[in-house]
Scaffold this active site. Structure first.
Site, mmCIF file in Angstrom:
data_model
loop_
_atom_site.group_PDB
_atom_site.id
_atom_site.type_symbol
_atom_site.label_atom_id
_atom_site.label_comp_id
_atom_site.label_asym_id
_atom_site.label_seq_id
_atom_site.Cartn_x
_atom_site.Cartn_y
_atom_site.Cartn_z
ATOM 1 N N LYS A 283 -21.388 -34.977 35.261
ATOM 2 C CA LYS A 283 -22.227 -34.184 34.366
ATOM 3 C C LYS A 283 -22.555 -35.047 33.124
ATOM 4 C CE LYS A 283 -22.567 -29.397 32.859
ATOM 5 N NZ LYS A 283 -21.950 -28.053 32.957
ATOM 6 N N GLU A 368 -17.327 -12.182 36.760
ATOM 7 C CA GLU A 368 -17.294 -11.035 35.844
ATOM 8 C C GLU A 368 -16.719 -9.795 36.512
ATOM 9 O OE1 GLU A 368 -19.899 -13.037 36.249
ATOM 10 O OE2 GLU A 368 -20.230 -13.937 34.299
ATOM 11 N N ARG A 396 -23.346 -7.594 35.837
ATOM 12 C CA ARG A 396 -22.773 -7.986 37.134
ATOM 13 C C ARG A 396 -21.622 -7.065 37.526
ATOM 14 N NH1 ARG A 396 -22.999 -13.474 39.287
ATOM 15 N NH2 ARG A 396 -25.137 -13.436 40.046
HETATM 16 C C1 LIG Z 1 -23.252 -14.488 36.253
HETATM 17 C C2 LIG Z 1 -23.268 -15.637 35.278
HETATM 18 N N1 LIG Z 1 -22.194 -15.823 34.483
HETATM 19 C C3 LIG Z 1 -22.181 -16.846 33.589
HETATM 20 C C4 LIG Z 1 -23.262 -17.681 33.480
HETATM 21 C C5 LIG Z 1 -23.272 -18.768 32.418
HETATM 22 N N2 LIG Z 1 -23.304 -20.115 33.036
HETATM 23 C C6 LIG Z 1 -24.418 -20.796 33.158
HETATM 24 S S1 LIG Z 1 -24.203 -22.292 33.851
HETATM 25 C C7 LIG Z 1 -22.529 -22.015 33.989
HETATM 26 C C8 LIG Z 1 -21.628 -23.053 34.569
HETATM 27 C C9 LIG Z 1 -22.183 -23.519 35.874
HETATM 28 O O1 LIG Z 1 -21.332 -24.531 36.391
HETATM 29 P P1 LIG Z 1 -21.832 -25.317 37.680
HETATM 30 O O2 LIG Z 1 -22.342 -24.337 38.670
HETATM 31 O O3 LIG Z 1 -20.722 -26.173 38.093
HETATM 32 O O4 LIG Z 1 -23.094 -26.157 37.193
HETATM 33 P P2 LIG Z 1 -23.097 -27.505 36.308
HETATM 34 O O5 LIG Z 1 -23.535 -27.072 34.938
HETATM 35 O O6 LIG Z 1 -21.735 -28.092 36.351
HETATM 36 O O7 LIG Z 1 -24.110 -28.388 36.960
HETATM 37 C C10 LIG Z 1 -22.195 -20.769 33.491
HETATM 38 C C11 LIG Z 1 -20.829 -20.219 33.432
HETATM 39 C C12 LIG Z 1 -24.368 -17.437 34.309
HETATM 40 N N3 LIG Z 1 -25.499 -18.186 34.232
HETATM 41 N N4 LIG Z 1 -24.339 -16.423 35.203
#
Ligand SMILES: Cc1ncc(C[n+]2csc(CCOP(=O)(O)OP(=O)(O)O)c2C)c(N)n1
Ligand SMILES: CC(=O)[C@@H](O)[C@H](O)COP(=O)(O)O
Ligand SMILES: [Mg+2]
Length: 635
Positions: A283, A368, A396
């Site tokens: 990342k 959630e 959610r």
């Molecule tokens: C239901 C929900 N909960 C929380 C989020 C907030 N959120 C956005 S990106 C993320 C982390 C995503 O991690 P990953 O899938 O590993 O993607 P990366 O950023 O590492 O590429 C979170 C928790 C969201 N978008 N949707």
């Protein structure tokens, strides 16, 4: 330069002929373009830097938009957007009427599913794959899901279904060991283990070559080995979890090696059934400050490219920070207080709590629904859980809020952050539905503080209440509103009069909207329109007496809220007046029945008529004697 490079690569056609240095130059150009633009607009940088080669390989091997690529969460789709004709508009990213920060079907044929909430890509992709087969079409369907998003329960529901579906679908697990913060949970640990295991698909290939080439007996030995594959699999294949669900697991492979990615992606076209390709990425790849601080650069405001420092440093206290600090204060005196986040410790202000009380802090991953019922479990065991969650993401888990917490009237407090318009994240992230969602739920107390001081009082109230509580507060800095009226204790469960020059108009404003309402009152005073302003504080149970006794005396009633009109606070006031046969005109200032797009927060309030000027204009007209006479005259 970027354009010509893109054209060059496309003209080569066959990925096997694309030279490594050409891709390296293109990847560098794309990263420079990303950094230059996002440093101005702000946005999700680290995730996008991590998928440059992966996105290039996907668009080399698959033929978008015929072949469908779905991006989970979608915050990592900027390269995809640049490669699919939106480079020239990229400077409008996340601005009003500009490019969305997430895939949008209305924005491009290459965006096959609107995302923004996590863990939806596999379900959507499987639906598209089933539709494809019903239509007897032939295109590929690919979902790209991060290791964080994979911690979402919905992803496992989809894996469970896809695994036994025999559908040709490719799930690309983009594993960078990060959610927003470090990834958590058993899945994350499992992936960590896999990353250090020899490459199965390489091992399997090497094994096949070795055996079949044994003279005379090779083929029969291979058949036996093929039958014994399961024992090899258990011993060698790192992705046995996915294999047992019915997937062909490939990987882990280097997610920054374009040639390797192309080779493996190409090979997926010859494998029938569901495939899970595990790619390992970094990342923030290619930008040292982001590589070293992927959480900071997950979602970042405009920044200095050379130093990585934000251009505008906000020294003011945010609501999230205030909530986090207050929770630490309470936890110091109450060992039953526990804090829960769904993969957003920093966004919800819980990092101080996690450091002060590591044993009483729980990051459940992007889960959630689980978080709410997990809180309920803690509550029935005598603890006092506080679940800090963005308004939009709480949607959610409404079933769990209703049936696992409120039905049992358990002492769980929902700290609803980002309530109201959030701005650049747009439709999927505005928190303007929680009042409508929560209102019907019995046993639930719903609070909306007008400012930081009231939030403190409400946290005290929640700590001492033996029942479910929801406290909603906006993204951004803490307000501090003064009132010349005597303090009304929060334990009284009463609302308060914030302003009172008379009984022409009664205004009732929710939470931080009282800051705007007080300005409206001052403006109306200059127009000799007398106003009473009520801050309800308790959205549920409503202080009905305070509202009714003032509504009876006033000529017209106005409500102001950062929620949808439908099912919101204003509609509650309308039914309250109606139930008591007080037939007064009620003008509800709230959001209309449409998804509110992305853009600057203040601009969006302006677009939807929730500014001081807009509200003063409407109320003034209502009390403009000339206009009233005209209306009467024209009847
Ligand atoms: C239901 C929900 N909960 C929380 C989020 C907030 N959120 C956005 S990106 C993320 C982390 C995503 O991690 P990953 O899938 O590993 O993607 P990366 O950023 O590492 O590429 C979170 C928790 C969201 N978008 N949707
Ligand atoms: C993509 C996603 O859902 C999160 O990164 C979200 O954008 C965070 O929002 P805040 O910037 O309000 O914390
Ligand atoms: Mg990740």
């Amino acid at each position: 330069m970027l354009n010509s490079l893109l054209d060059q690569i496309k003209s080569i056609g066959d990925f096997r002929k694309i030279k490594k240095h050409q891709i390296n130059i293109l990847a560098e150009e794309l990263r420079n373009f990303l950094i230059a633009n996002v440093s101005k607009t702000g946005g999700h940088l680290a995730s996008n830097l991590g998928v440059v080669e992966l996105t290039l390989a996907l668009h080399t091997i698959f033929d978008s938009p015929k072949d469908k690529i779905i991006w989970d969460v979608g915050h990592q789709s900027y390269i995809h957007k640049i490669l699919t004709g939106r480079k020239d508009d990229f400077h409008t990213l996340r601005q009003y009427k500009g490019l969305s920060g997430f895939p949008k079907r209305l924005e491009s044929d290459h965006d096959h599913f609107d995302t923004g909430h996590s863990s939806t890509s596999i379900s959507a992709a499987l639906g598209m794959a089933c539709a494809r087969d019903l239509n007897k079409e032939k295109h590929s369907v690919v979902a790209v899901i991060g290791d964080g998003a994979l911690t979402g329960g919905m992803a496992f529901e989809a894996l469970n279904h896809a695994g036994q579906s025999n559908k040709n679908i490719t799930i690309i697990l983009n594993d960078n060991e990060m959610s927003i913060s470090e990834n958590v949970g058993g899945v994350s640990n499992y992936l960590n283990k896999i990353r250090t295991t020899p490459l199965y698909y390489k091992f399997k290939g090497d094994m096949e070559n070795l055996i079949v080439n044994i003279p005379a007996i090779g083929k029969s030995v291979y058949k036996t080995a093929e039958k014994a594959k399961d024992c090899i699999k258990y011993f060698f294949v790192p992705g046995v979890l996915f294999e047992e669900l019915g997937f062909t697991y490939l990987g882990p492979i280097d997610g920054h090696n374009y040639a390797e990615l192309c080779k493996v992606l190409e090979s997926t076209k010859n494998i029938s059934g569901p495939i899970l390709l595990h790619v390992v990425t970094k990342k923030g790849k290619g930008y040292a400050v982001a590589e070293n601080a992927p959480e900071k650069f997950h979602g970042i405001g405009p920044f200095n490219i050379n130093t990585g420092e934000l251009l505008s440093t906000n020294k003011n206290l945010s609501y999230s920070e205030l909530v986090g600090n207050l929770l630490v204060e309470h936890a110091e005196n109450n060992e039953k207080i526990v804090a829960i986040t769904a993969a957003m410790p920093s966004g919800t202000g819980l990092v101080p709590f996690s450091k002060a009380f590591p044993n009483r802090f729980f990051d459940v991953g992007i889960a959630e629904q689980h978080a709410v019922t997990f809180a309920a479990g803690l509550a029935v065991a005598g603890y006092k859980p506080f679940f800090a969650v963005y308004s939009t993401f709480l949607s959610r888990a409404m079933g769990q809020v209703i049936n696992d917490v409120c039905l049992q009237s358990l002492p769980v407090t929902f700290l609803i952050d980002r309530a109201g318009i959030v701005g650049n994240d747009g439709e999927t992230h505005h928190g303007i539905m929680d009042i409508s969602m929560l209102y019907p739920i019995p046993n639930l107390t719903i609070l909306a503080p007008k400012d930081g001081n009231e939030l403190r009082e409400m946290m005290d109230f929640a700590v001492n209440l033996n029942g479910p509580v929801a406290i909603r507060y906006p993204r951004g800095n803490v307000h501090s509103l003064s009132s010349e009226f005597p303090k009304v204790s929060i334990e009284s469960k009463k609302g308060e009069i914030l302003y009172n020059t008379g009984k022409d108009a009664l205004i009732i404003a929710v939470g931080h909207m009282n800051e705007l309402a007080l300005q409206v009152c001052e403006r109306l005073k200059r127009e000799n329109i007398n106003v009473t302003l009520i801050n309800p504080r308790f959205l549920k149970p409503l202080d009905s007496n305070l509202i009714l006794e003032n509504a009876i005396k006033c000529k017209k009633v106005y409500t102001i809220e950062d929620n949808y009109k439908y099912g919101g606070f204003g509609s509650q006031i309308c039914s309250l007046l109606n139930e008591h046969n007080i037939f007064k005109e009620v003008n509800v200032f709230a959001f209309p029945d449409k998804f509110i797009e992305h853009g600057d927060v203040n601009l969006l309030y302006d677009v939807y008529g929730l500014t001081v000027d807009d509200i003063v204009t409407i109320i003034s007209k209502d009390f403009d004697s000339n206009i009233i006479n005209k209306i009467v005259f024209n009847r």
